[in-house]
Scaffold this active site. Structure first.
Site, mmCIF file in Angstrom:
data_model
loop_
_atom_site.group_PDB
_atom_site.id
_atom_site.type_symbol
_atom_site.label_atom_id
_atom_site.label_comp_id
_atom_site.label_asym_id
_atom_site.label_seq_id
_atom_site.Cartn_x
_atom_site.Cartn_y
_atom_site.Cartn_z
ATOM 1 C CD GLU B 57 12.441 14.638 30.800
ATOM 2 O OE1 GLU B 57 13.640 14.624 30.523
ATOM 3 O OE2 GLU B 57 11.557 15.036 30.015
ATOM 4 C CG ASP B 68 21.900 14.414 27.456
ATOM 5 O OD1 ASP B 68 20.861 15.061 27.236
ATOM 6 O OD2 ASP B 68 21.935 13.387 28.152
#
Lengths: 431, 278
Positions: B57, B68
């Site tokens: 990824e 995040d």
């Protein structure tokens, strides 16, 4: 104007609930104002947004909720706010008659309390016990901490660490009110980063926590809810101007960061085509320097913090840092309804530099004895220009969204007020 | 760059046919392109492949990554500060696929809008990328993106969360290609001591909605955790643990070591549970 659930006010002025029940210019079912708005955020938050939207749809027509909102607005926040004739400022400018809508006189010192009381009541209705909020200048944080104290809710406020320094007084107020204040160091350590961090908290604690969004931006339904709760500003002001002058103003001016006080002020005038709507964006060091926060005047369309709207970004969609002396306007995004009003040409957005805003800050203080928030001083600067253009036959309404107590440190530094000759620096602004 | 077939959804379909045939879960490793710097990120991704990752990824660093945690936020900031551009991200994808690996991009959506969704999908396919994971794009807003990815032949990969009701899982799975990304816990990226108990329940609900492979991410750092997830999911996604090592003193070698451990983990799972729940 009277809401169906309560007795009319003796003075005939509208109530906050009229902003919720008198629906107009609502976004579509997906939260779009024209091509602006929607929901551009993680799937994890969709259920929570749906829950808020459902709760709001019920609350806005629930007599018990509306009565409580009106009661708190009047007996706690001090509504209605007055309309002041700015006679000496008018004389000084030599143009249109200038009128001031006094949101600075609300409890906690700004228009933010209008929104927060409504959203805190909604939180209680949803059965949640914890609220979070972002804040730039600290006005929304103080208002949220205040409502949390009033209603007995746990409260955490996210604030960029740059802002906790330049708005230390408001940090102290929030702490005193019982809120946890989290200084955010990531990114530019200002409002945008505080919003990022608040979203991170929300996605983690969404089951127990309600996010009291401070401005008319973010994902649907926030732009609509915050706008409706702020509509009382314009509803009152429109009637007050009519009663005082017998006619509508030629221009209505408000400052625009995320844009909640401006949309709340503009909304009552949207269907009055003769009324110019002017949003004052923060111009920082000047548009030409690139160091500004003029999102509509100097940005482009993209997605940030949940909505499609104008924002400050580079050629690859990275959000760029905004710059403004005013923490409350120092934000690279703007509410989607403003972007829509700009796109269809109903409202105009102008850029006011730090220097112009600080001149206006001193000017209003010296001519009217009103120390505005630096945010609101941007509106004063834009309004002074508009009043001069419009001329003595005209009327200009300014929303003074907040008071300047929190900005004394910035003002001391800007004008050198701690120096023996400092006062004269402020005085030259009024010459 | 060498000649190579453009990436496509079928690369992902083939991968999961293989891993299902082997009775194991796929191992997916995440790293932002440009972290610790552009050549460094490419070296770390090759180390992930060498260690046993089945799919990389490739993160497109973004200024405001709301989903995040601190480790990945900091890595993205550093990648941006080092001047990482979208072209660098695409070249990094190309470096993975040229080395024989499979790659998808993970990106917040504003950079894709700025680049042009059709152009992004086309250029990614040309770089050998097979799909795009979009953590802040919900299917309700995504019709134009579905058209763009379909046109380019790459997979749009959406996320579902423990908070997603069944009707939204059905909607989201229906729009996804390649695999469905199940965020195992409510929260942001970052390693956790225990995999959230919400993960198996979420995967089980995904199984009711779709035959697509289901990948589980958020919080994995040990072989035991990987084995636990591999017991019920089709892929285990590891991000922060790799990112933390990539920026540390061990660098690529440490990353390869962790990948090897995790690759053992995804092969040692007790899969009997999955047979009954699938």
């Amino acid at each position: 104007m009277t809401a169906p659930h309560g007795r009319p006010r003796p003075d005939g002025l509208p109530r906050p609930s009229d902003g919720l029940t008198g629906t107009s210019h609502d976004p579509d079912a997906r939260g779009y104002f024209g091509s602006m708005g929607g929901r551009w955020l993680p799937e994890a938050l969709v259920a929570a947004l749906d829950e808020i939207a459902d709760a709001y749809d019920k609350a806005r027509f629930d007599p018990e909720f509306l009565t409580e909102l009106d009661r708190l607005a009047e007996t706690y926040a001090g509504r209605p706010s007055p309309l002041s004739e700015a006679a000496r400022l008018t004389e000084h400018v030599g143009g249109a008659r200038i009128l001031l809508k006094r949101e600075d006189l609300n409890h906690t010192g700004s228009h933010k309390i209008n929104n927060v009381l409504g959203q805190a009541l909604l939180t209680r209705k949803m059965g949640k016990r914890r609220v979070i909020a972002e804040t730039g200048a600290g006005q929304h944080g103080v208002a949220t901490a205040t409502a949390a104290a009033l209603l007995g809710l746990d409260c955490t406020i996210y604030m960029g660490s740059v802002d906790t320094r330049r708005q230390a007084l408001n940090v102290a107020r929030m702490k005193l009110l019982g809120a946890t204040v989290v200084a955010v160091d990531s990114g530019s350590a200002t409002l945008k980063d505080a919003i990022n961090e608040a979203f991170r908290d929300w996605v983690t604690n969404v089951a127990s926590t309600s996010y009291i969004f401070g401005t008319a931006a973010g994902p649907h339904p926030f732009p609509m809810i915050v706008r409706d709760l702020q509509r009382i500003i314009g509803l009152e002001a429109r009637q007050q101007v009519l009663e005082l002058t017998g006619r509508l103003p030629d221009a209505v001016v408000a400052c625009v960061g995320g844009g909640s006080n401006a949309i709340g002020t503009f909304h009552a005038f949207l269907d009055d085509p003769g009324v110019r709507l002017v949003g004052a964006e923060a111009g920082g060091d000047g548009m030409e320097t690139g160091r500004h926060a003029s999102t509509i005047s100097g940005g482009s369309v993209g997605v940030l913090h949940g909505a499609r709207s104008y924002l400050l970004q580079d050629d690859e969609g990275q959000i760029t840092e905004s710059h403004s002396i005013s923490a409350g306007l120092d934000y690279p995004g703007v509410g989607p309804e403003h972007s829509h009003l700009a796109e269809i040409g109903r409202a105009e957005y102008v850029s006011v530099t730090d220097a112009e805003a600080m001149d206006a800050f001193a000017l209003l203080t010296r001519t009217e004895g009103i120390i505005p928030a630096i945010e609101s001083a941007h509106a004063v600067a834009a309004a002074v220009k508009a009043a001069a253009e419009i001329g003595p036959a005209g009327i200009v309404l300014i929303n003074i969204s907040g008071r300047g107590d929190k900005d004394m440190e910035t003002a001391m530094e800007w004008f050198g007020l701690d120096r023996p000759d400092g006062v004269s620096a402020a005085a030259t602004a009024t010459k | 760059m060498s000649e190579r077939a453009p990436g496509s959804t079928s690369v992902l379909d083939d991968l999961f046919a293989v891993t299902r045939g082997e009775g194991r879960a796929a191992l997916v490793g995440y790293l932002p392109a440009g972290y610790p710097d552009i050549p460094g990120s490419q070296a770390v991704m090759r180390a992930m492949l060498d260690g046993g990752c089945d799919l990389i990824e490739v993160g497109l660093p973004f200024s405001d990554p709301v989903l995040d945690g601190q480790v990945i936020q900091a890595a993205q900031q550093r990648a941006l500060a080092a001047g990482t551009r979208i072209a660098d991200v695409l070249r990094t994808v190309e470096s993975v696929t040229s080395a024989g690996g499979r790659a998808v991009v993970m990106t917040y959506f504003n950079p894709v809008l700025a680049y042009g969704p059709e152009r992004f999908a086309r250029d990614l396919a040309a770089a050998g990328g097979s799909g795009v994971i979009t953590p802040d794009l919900i299917v309700d807003e995504a019709q134009f993106w579905l058209d763009a990815t379909e046109g380019a032949g790459i997979a749009p990969i959406f996320l579902v969360a423990p908070s997603s009701p069944m009707d939204r899982i059905v909607l989201t799975a229906g729009a996804s290609r390649g695999f469905l990304y199940a965020a195992s816990t409510m929260g942001v990226t970052g390693t956790r001591d225990q995999v959230a108990s919400s993960a198996p329940e979420l995967v089980s609900r995904c199984r009711q909605a779709t035959d697509l492979p289901v990948a589980v991410g958020l919080g994995v750092r040990t072989a035991d955790q990987a084995a636990e997830i591999a017991g019920y999911a089709d892929a285990v996604i590891v991000g922060s643990a790799f990112v933390a090592l990539a920026g540390g003193p061990g660098g690529a070698a440490a990353v390869a070591g962790l990948a090897a451990e995790l690759a053992t983990g995804v092969r040692s799972a007790d899969r009997t549970h999955q047979e009954t729940s699938a």
